[in-house]
Design a protein around this motif. Structure first.
Motif, mmCIF file in Angstrom:
data_model
loop_
_atom_site.group_PDB
_atom_site.id
_atom_site.type_symbol
_atom_site.label_atom_id
_atom_site.label_comp_id
_atom_site.label_asym_id
_atom_site.label_seq_id
_atom_site.Cartn_x
_atom_site.Cartn_y
_atom_site.Cartn_z
ATOM 1 N N ARG A 176 -46.188 16.911 -8.274
ATOM 2 C CA ARG A 176 -45.786 15.624 -7.703
ATOM 3 C C ARG A 176 -46.924 15.065 -6.849
ATOM 4 O O ARG A 176 -47.709 15.811 -6.295
ATOM 5 C CB ARG A 176 -44.582 15.792 -6.781
ATOM 6 C CG ARG A 176 -43.416 16.447 -7.411
ATOM 7 C CD ARG A 176 -42.147 15.852 -6.889
ATOM 8 N NE ARG A 176 -41.920 14.575 -7.545
ATOM 9 C CZ ARG A 176 -40.978 13.711 -7.188
ATOM 10 N NH1 ARG A 176 -40.212 13.972 -6.167
ATOM 11 N NH2 ARG A 176 -40.815 12.589 -7.839
ATOM 12 N N ASP A 177 -46.920 13.738 -6.738
ATOM 13 C CA ASP A 177 -47.912 13.103 -5.871
ATOM 14 C C ASP A 177 -47.338 12.977 -4.474
ATOM 15 O O ASP A 177 -46.885 11.919 -4.066
ATOM 16 C CB ASP A 177 -48.267 11.729 -6.419
ATOM 17 C CG ASP A 177 -49.057 11.848 -7.703
ATOM 18 O OD1 ASP A 177 -50.150 12.421 -7.656
ATOM 19 O OD2 ASP A 177 -48.553 11.415 -8.751
ATOM 20 N N SER A 202 -50.423 8.560 -13.600
ATOM 21 C CA SER A 202 -50.915 9.685 -12.833
ATOM 22 C C SER A 202 -50.776 10.927 -13.707
ATOM 23 O O SER A 202 -49.793 11.073 -14.439
ATOM 24 C CB SER A 202 -50.060 9.781 -11.561
ATOM 25 O OG SER A 202 -50.227 11.015 -10.945
ATOM 26 N N ALA A 203 -51.743 11.800 -13.671
ATOM 27 C CA ALA A 203 -51.701 12.998 -14.528
ATOM 28 C C ALA A 203 -50.853 14.095 -13.873
ATOM 29 O O ALA A 203 -50.940 14.318 -12.661
ATOM 30 C CB ALA A 203 -53.115 13.500 -14.762
ATOM 31 N N HIS A 204 -50.038 14.733 -14.679
ATOM 32 C CA HIS A 204 -49.191 15.801 -14.149
ATOM 33 C C HIS A 204 -49.142 16.984 -15.099
ATOM 34 O O HIS A 204 -49.499 16.869 -16.264
ATOM 35 C CB HIS A 204 -47.766 15.277 -13.912
ATOM 36 C CG HIS A 204 -47.669 14.458 -12.659
ATOM 37 N ND1 HIS A 204 -47.631 15.023 -11.436
ATOM 38 C CD2 HIS A 204 -47.603 13.108 -12.480
ATOM 39 C CE1 HIS A 204 -47.546 14.062 -10.522
ATOM 40 N NE2 HIS A 204 -47.548 12.886 -11.136
ATOM 41 N N THR A 235 -49.440 12.275 -18.774
ATOM 42 C CA THR A 235 -49.493 11.270 -17.707
ATOM 43 C C THR A 235 -48.126 10.632 -17.538
ATOM 44 O O THR A 235 -47.337 10.547 -18.475
ATOM 45 C CB THR A 235 -50.517 10.160 -18.002
ATOM 46 O OG1 THR A 235 -50.176 9.584 -19.248
ATOM 47 C CG2 THR A 235 -51.917 10.694 -18.020
ATOM 48 N N VAL A 236 -47.873 10.225 -16.312
ATOM 49 C CA VAL A 236 -46.582 9.640 -15.971
ATOM 50 C C VAL A 236 -46.851 8.335 -15.248
ATOM 51 O O VAL A 236 -47.731 8.264 -14.397
ATOM 52 C CB VAL A 236 -45.817 10.593 -15.019
ATOM 53 C CG1 VAL A 236 -44.481 9.984 -14.624
ATOM 54 C CG2 VAL A 236 -45.627 11.955 -15.663
ATOM 55 N N LEU A 276 -28.462 6.602 -13.180
ATOM 56 C CA LEU A 276 -29.789 7.115 -12.860
ATOM 57 C C LEU A 276 -30.823 6.072 -13.257
ATOM 58 O O LEU A 276 -30.689 5.399 -14.258
ATOM 59 C CB LEU A 276 -30.052 8.410 -13.617
ATOM 60 C CG LEU A 276 -29.142 9.579 -13.275
ATOM 61 C CD1 LEU A 276 -29.544 10.799 -14.090
ATOM 62 C CD2 LEU A 276 -29.192 9.894 -11.799
ATOM 63 N N ILE A 277 -31.864 5.989 -12.470
ATOM 64 C CA ILE A 277 -32.882 4.969 -12.698
ATOM 65 C C ILE A 277 -34.242 5.635 -12.746
ATOM 66 O O ILE A 277 -34.494 6.600 -12.023
ATOM 67 C CB ILE A 277 -32.864 3.940 -11.540
ATOM 68 C CG1 ILE A 277 -31.514 3.234 -11.492
ATOM 69 C CG2 ILE A 277 -34.002 2.937 -11.683
ATOM 70 C CD1 ILE A 277 -31.375 2.347 -10.279
ATOM 71 N N ASN A 278 -35.096 5.125 -13.592
ATOM 72 C CA ASN A 278 -36.477 5.530 -13.561
ATOM 73 C C ASN A 278 -37.173 4.528 -12.626
ATOM 74 O O ASN A 278 -37.105 3.324 -12.856
ATOM 75 C CB ASN A 278 -37.033 5.447 -14.987
ATOM 76 C CG ASN A 278 -38.379 6.095 -15.075
ATOM 77 O OD1 ASN A 278 -38.992 6.390 -14.045
ATOM 78 N ND2 ASN A 278 -38.848 6.294 -16.285
ATOM 79 N N ALA A 279 -37.826 5.023 -11.587
ATOM 80 C CA ALA A 279 -38.323 4.133 -10.529
ATOM 81 C C ALA A 279 -39.115 2.934 -11.064
ATOM 82 O O ALA A 279 -39.022 1.829 -10.527
ATOM 83 C CB ALA A 279 -39.166 4.916 -9.534
ATOM 84 N N VAL A 280 -39.879 3.123 -12.130
ATOM 85 C CA VAL A 280 -40.695 2.008 -12.625
ATOM 86 C C VAL A 280 -39.855 0.901 -13.244
ATOM 87 O O VAL A 280 -40.348 -0.197 -13.486
ATOM 88 C CB VAL A 280 -41.766 2.477 -13.643
ATOM 89 C CG1 VAL A 280 -42.803 3.342 -12.964
ATOM 90 C CG2 VAL A 280 -41.132 3.195 -14.820
ATOM 91 N N GLU A 281 -38.575 1.171 -13.511
ATOM 92 C CA GLU A 281 -37.709 0.140 -14.095
ATOM 93 C C GLU A 281 -37.111 -0.784 -13.044
ATOM 94 O O GLU A 281 -36.521 -1.804 -13.368
ATOM 95 C CB GLU A 281 -36.550 0.801 -14.869
ATOM 96 C CG GLU A 281 -37.000 1.537 -16.115
ATOM 97 C CD GLU A 281 -35.905 2.429 -16.671
ATOM 98 O OE1 GLU A 281 -34.815 2.503 -16.053
ATOM 99 O OE2 GLU A 281 -36.153 3.045 -17.705
ATOM 100 N N LEU A 282 -37.221 -0.428 -11.774
ATOM 101 C CA LEU A 282 -36.653 -1.254 -10.703
ATOM 102 C C LEU A 282 -37.275 -2.645 -10.729
ATOM 103 O O LEU A 282 -38.482 -2.799 -10.918
ATOM 104 C CB LEU A 282 -36.943 -0.637 -9.333
ATOM 105 C CG LEU A 282 -36.098 0.532 -8.868
ATOM 106 C CD1 LEU A 282 -36.658 1.047 -7.549
ATOM 107 C CD2 LEU A 282 -34.648 0.125 -8.705
ATOM 108 N N LYS A 283 -36.418 -3.670 -10.517
ATOM 109 C CA LYS A 283 -36.962 -5.018 -10.395
ATOM 110 C C LYS A 283 -37.346 -5.247 -8.937
ATOM 111 O O LYS A 283 -36.637 -4.800 -8.029
ATOM 112 C CB LYS A 283 -35.897 -6.025 -10.808
ATOM 113 C CG LYS A 283 -35.427 -5.794 -12.240
ATOM 114 C CD LYS A 283 -35.416 -7.090 -13.030
ATOM 115 C CE LYS A 283 -35.313 -6.817 -14.518
ATOM 116 N NZ LYS A 283 -33.974 -6.424 -14.934
#
Lengths: 913, 173
Positions: free
Chosen positions: A499-500, A449-451, A385-386, A426-433
């Motif tokens: 990908r979703d 989400s399962a991948h 999961t991601v 590089l950024i992991n999208a979930v880290e964005l403020k």
């Protein structure tokens, strides 16, 4: 002077030099014995001795300059002769001396050491015997004698070292050695058990430099300039080959589709990286992929290989969805639109695909899903999961490019989900403020989400085994090898393949319904599906590794997907796929001295090239001439004009035109009688040599280098005509007229060969030459057999057609105006607003020329400019000024847009794939 | 190679008439035949002589200390850089790059003969570097670009493109 510090170590002859010269000149300095391993000079990679620390804090780390410094400090000048001896000592003697010391002291081979030094000692002997003075530079001993004494001391202090014939050197050494300064210093080192320390010193030096025996390695320029001399045998052989003529070679068969692998032929499958559909390709994309692959495919066909060249547009993915939203079309409509744009650009560039397809097809779904199930069934896909951002409002997961927020590293407010444009990290999208959905501007939530992941570590050993075999037998450019190795060295990790998203090939597994394949997994499968759209028998190409050689062309950023990731998919699917055997990657092409940038409108893009009025063939020539083979290169307008005018017009075009004109003017349009003399055969040999080089280079896909062979041939040809002056000889007696005929006949035959060699590079020009010469259809075929042979293809009596010039001059004004046109502010699209400017409706940029608005804006710019100047004059608060300046810039942008120019470029990072 | 350099140097120094040169030995050491006396041998010796003749002694350094630094880099050029095996090029680039970190020119703030000859000597290496490698040796590239644009210096050599905007960031891929 007392602040000067001299660092020395035992056993080092260079330290002996400076100690003796310090003694000679009476210069005082602190002498420190420092351990050899201590790095005293911060910028040098290895510790060296002696080192003199100057009062100003600078380090001197070379013995001879230190000696001369002591000399100058003691009030003496340095003359040319002194400088010359010391330069000789450092540059000529030292390399040999190090080797001799190594041989003598560490290996105990004194005779060999004496041989090594013989040349240098003989030189000293001559200078001493011819010179009027007992010492090297003067009546008395100078710094020169001291330095050379110190250098040679370890060897010459053994009196049996010098052979008898070097009497003057022996006498000189004795005299210098007897000087009080030398005695003092020598005794000091004697006490330090000189031999042992000398050994230690030598052991620390790099192995004896081999270079003093061979010519230096760096003088490449000279080697390239050197004309290759032809031997008599080569010249005679060239004459014999020539007279073989065309014989009765069959005319090569026409290309018949579908092309399928054939028994007993070399079956070559050529692909060029699939261009991403949502953008217009720039010159760098064109040279890196399709144009390079096209030259090689054309060359392969000339060589009689059974070659298939496929390519197509890569159409799935986020970028297409984005573009569709931007242009208010559906993704499919965007793909249709841009696929046509790509196809027409490549057509203009004469890219001769056997098939140019696309990835949004039924075949793609079929084949991608088949590979997926095979990987799944064999346990190479693992679920995980991601955490991802989900927009509740739009009801979907947000791909990296659909989300914006504050950069967690530098706090830039408009960082994208994958990378921050400001700090580049590089950024992991979930880290964005404060993340924001780019579509509806609402705040997304984190959802897991399962991948599915491709288990690369599980395939690693299989991959390495295959790579070793492919790299050792096939042709991989060095950047491709390098990038691949560095990926393997860093270790492979499982890679997410789903990908979703909506716009993609659907994942067929019911647990993952609603998801699509990640483009990197999907796109390379496009090669297979595009071939499948071309022929139902596609598997004969793609599941036939024994009989098919696969060449992949790409720019270097694409290497890992073709050398690691995609091969792993195919290896894991275990269906006897044809894997890449030749991976040809280019470096980058820059534009003038910057990067091509679509967003800044910098550079020439595929669709604009045809609007320059410069023929497609000339574009091809220049791009191939610059092909970033092995290193980056840069497109330059001025250089393009130069190459067109000097190479195409004055060299290549001039030669072919002269050859043809002589035949039509002096010999009624027929190839005259030829009687070859030595000089003609020498030209044949030179031309034959270049032809063989050309074939060798192109066989190894050295496209740029092979182009030089063509230009060399016409250079030889021009010289040949210039020397033999057929235009004068034609007016002479019978013998002269025969000579004029021979030179003309040989020249038109060389022109005919050039038309064949040009075929991969400049297909239209090549066809024109063939037409003008009425060249037989089988001539190229004959000359490209095997290693290549230059035969007479246009025999005496052959009638040629109408000759006309092939190239046109590019004028300076034309180039200047092109340069201005493509210099930067080209594209009429909106540049992203600068960070300091609030995004408000008034800040949007006009997209088309509007003279009315321009007038009004001009006024506004002037007023705003006054305001800024006034604020600055008042020394107003900085934030206030900044805000007003931002407004001014914004107005200027709008003005530029209204005037039909593109606004100033805003600083932006290059895109990454 | 050395002969072309000397010809270029003469032009830079404003010589009206070109001298005649020959070479000797495996290393193709240049020789200047003069009618005044004994021939001069060696790139550094000849170049220094030309500078004196052109009455521009400041190019050899203004103080004894500066002259020593200039001589040192000239020797570095002919002993370390010339004929340098491929595998050593990296360490040379690194050394020069680090040395130039806080300097405008090799001898500090004054332009000297050391800059000219080192520029000539390092040109073929710089021309072969990729954009990324040039960027990794930013101080050296900056110095190199500076020298190649110094009036009258570049002469026979092609311009090497040195980008001023950085293309590569960080160590990730």
């Amino acid at each position: 002077m007392s602040e000067m510090k001299l660092f020395v170590s035992d056993g080092n002859p260079h330290c002996l030099k400076v100690l003796a010269v310090a003694e000679l000149t009476g210069v005082k300095c602190d002498i420190c014995h420092a351990s050899d391993d201590e790095r005293l000079v911060p910028f040098l990679s290895h510790p060296v001795r002696p080192v003199l620390l100057l009062p100003c804090g600078q380090h001197l780390f070379k013995a001879n300059p230190i000696c001369l410094y002591f000399l100058e400090v003691s009030g003496r000048d340095v003359c040319d002769l002194t400088s010359q001896w010391l330069e000789w000592e450092a540059a000529e003697l030292q390399p040999a001396l190090m080797q001799a010391l190594y041989q003598c002291v560490l290996l105990g081979k004194m005779t060999e050491a004496a041989n090594t030094l013989e040349g240098h000692l003989t030189y000293m002997e001559q200078r001493l015997s011819k010179g009027a003075t007992p010492f090297l530079a003067a009546e008395e001993a100078t710094v020169v004698d001291i330095v050379l004494w110190a250098a040679l001391y370890p060897l010459l202090s053994n009196s049996s070292f010098l052979p008898d014939k070097l009497q003057c050197v022996a006498r000189w050494f004795e005299q210098v050695n007897a000087l009080p300064v030398c005695q003092t210093v020598a005794q000091r080192v004697q006490q330090q058990k000189s031999l042992e320390s000398l050994k230690r010193f030598l052991q620390k030096q790099p192995l004896p430099p081999a270079r003093c025996r061979n010519a230096p390695l760096c003088n490449r320029a000279e080697e390239e300039d050197a004309e290759r001399e032809m031997t008599d045998e080569e010249i005679q052989a060239a004459g014999a080959t020539w007279s073989r003529g065309l014989a009765d070679r069959p005319t090569p068969a026409e290309r018949r589709h579908p092309i399928l692998p054939q028994e007993g032929k070399r079956n070559v499958l050529i692909t060029s990286a699939l261009p991403y559909v949502n953008n217009v390709p720039h010159l760098g994309n064109i040279i890196g992929c399709v144009l390079s692959a096209d030259v090689f495919a054309r060359y392969g066909r000339l060589r009689g290989w059974n070659a298939l060249f496929v390519c197509g547009t890569d159409e799935y993915g986020t970028a297409t969805e984005n573009k569709a939203r931007e242009e208010g079309l559906s993704p499919q409509e965007i793909c249709d639109k841009y696929h046509a744009v790509h196809a027409s650009i490549y057509k203009w560039f004469q890219i001769d695909f056997d098939h140019f397809g696309r990835t949004t097809t039924e075949k793609q779904t079929e084949i991608a899903q088949d590979i997926f199930w095979r990987l799944y069934d064999r346990g190479f896909l693992i679920p995980d999961t991601v955490d991802q951002l989900h927009c509740e409002n739009c009801q979907r997961f947000l791909a990296d490019r659909f989300v914006e927020g504050i950069c967690p590293n530098c706090r830039y407010p408009e960082a994208r989900g994958d990378q921050c444009d400001k700090c580049g990290r590089l950024i992991n999208a979930v880290e964005l403020k404060d993340p924001q959905c780019k579509v509806c501007k609402r705040t997304p939530v984190v959802r897991s989400s399962a991948h599915l992941f491709l288990d690369l570590p599980k395939l690693e050993s299989q991959l390495e085994q295959w790579l070793e075999q492919s790299m050792s037998t096939g042709n991989w450019t060095s950047n491709a090898r390098h990038i691949t190795r560095s990926w393997l060295r860093d270790g492979l990790k499982p890679r997410c393949i789903t990908r979703d998203l909506r716009w993609g090939t659907p994942v067929p597994h019911p647990d993952f319904s609603g998801k699509v394949f990640y483009v990197w997994f999907d796109a390379p499968i496009g090669y297979l599906s595009i071939t499948a759209s071309y022929t139902d028998e596609w598997e004969k190409w793609w599941k036939n590794p024994e009989k098919v050689e696969l060449y992949n062309f790409m720019a270097k950023d694409n290497v890992p997907f073709h050398s690691v990731v995609f091969p792993c998919s195919l290896l894991g699917a275990q269906d006897n796929y044809t894997l890449v055997s030749n991976l040809i990657a280019t470096e980058y092409l820059n534009y003038e001295d910057t990067k091509f940038s679509k967003s800044r409108g910098v550079g020439v893009f595929g669709d604009m090239a045809k609007d320059t009025d410069i023929p497609s063939d000339v574009w091809r020539f220049y791009l191939l001439y610059l092909r970033p083979e092995g290193q980056d290169s840069a497109f330059s307008w001025a250089d393009m004009a130069l190459k067109n005018n000097s190479e195409l017009l004055n060299n290549l075009g001039n030669f072919i035109n002269r050859a043809g004109m002589f035949a039509s003017k002096f010999f009624e349009g027929r190839v005259p009688q030829m009687e070859l003399q030595q000089e003609d055969k020498r030209l044949l040999a030179q031309v034959g040599f270049e032809l063989r080089q050309y074939i060798q280079l192109l066989d190894r896909v050295r496209i740029r280098d092979a182009l030089k062979c063509i230009l060399n041939i016409s250079r030889h040809g021009n010289q040949y005509i210039q020397v033999n002056e057929p235009w004068k000889k034609i007016k002479g007696g019978d013998e002269d007229r025969l000579r004029a005929g021979t030179v003309t006949g040989v020249s038109v035959n060389v022109a005919c060969l050039l038309s064949a060699m040009l075929r991969p590079y400049m297909p239209a020009v090549s066809a024109t030459i063939r037409e003008q010469l009425c060249a037989p259809a089988n001539c190229a075929d004959a000359m490209f057999q095997g290693a290549g042979s230059f035969v007479c293809t246009l025999p005496a009596g052959h009638r040629i057609g109408t000759i006309s010039p092939l190239f046109q001059k590019l004028e300076a004004e034309q180039i200047e105006s092109l340069k201005r046109r493509f210099g930067g502010q080209q594209i009429q699209s909106a540049a992203p607003a600068a960070a300091t400017v609030p995004a408000s409706p008034s800040a949007t940029i006009e997209t088309s020329a509007n003279p009315e608005r321009a007038k009004q804006l001009l006024q506004e710019v002037a007023e705003q400019g006054d305001r800024v100047r006034a604020l600055k004059a008042q020394k107003a608060e900085k934030t206030l000024i900044t805000a007003e300046v931002a407004k001014l810039l914004q107005l200027k942008k709008q003005l530029a847009a209204a005037e039909g120019k593109n606004p100033e470029p805003s600083p932006q990072k290059g895109k990454k794939k | 190679m050395a002969l072309m350099e000397l010809a270029s140097l003469e032009k830079s120094l404003g010589f009206k008439k070109a001298n005649k040169y020959s070479t000797q030995g495996n290393n193709k050491t240049p020789i200047l035949q003069s009618n005044k006396g004994a021939p001069l041998i060696g790139l550094v010796t000849i170049a220094s002589h030309l500078v004196q003749e052109a009455a521009q002694p400041e190019l050899l350094g203004r103080t004894a200390e500066q002259r020593a630094v200039v001589r040192q880099w000239l020797e570095y050029r002919v002993t370390q850089l010339d004929g340098c095996p491929k595998e050593d090029i990296r360490s040379i680039l690194k050394e020069l790059n680090q040395y130039l970190e806080d300097k405008v020119y090799l001898a500090g703030s004054d332009f000297t003969l050391a800059d000219i000859l080192l520029y000539y000597g390092v040109h073929h290496i710089m021309a072969d570097l990729s954009v990324q490698e040039k960027e990794q040796h930013m101080n050296l590239s900056r110095w190199f670009d500076h020298i190649q644009h110094y009036p009258g210096i570049r002469q026979h050599l092609p311009l090497v493109v040195v980008l001023r905007n950085r293309l590569y960031t960080g160590g990730h891929h």
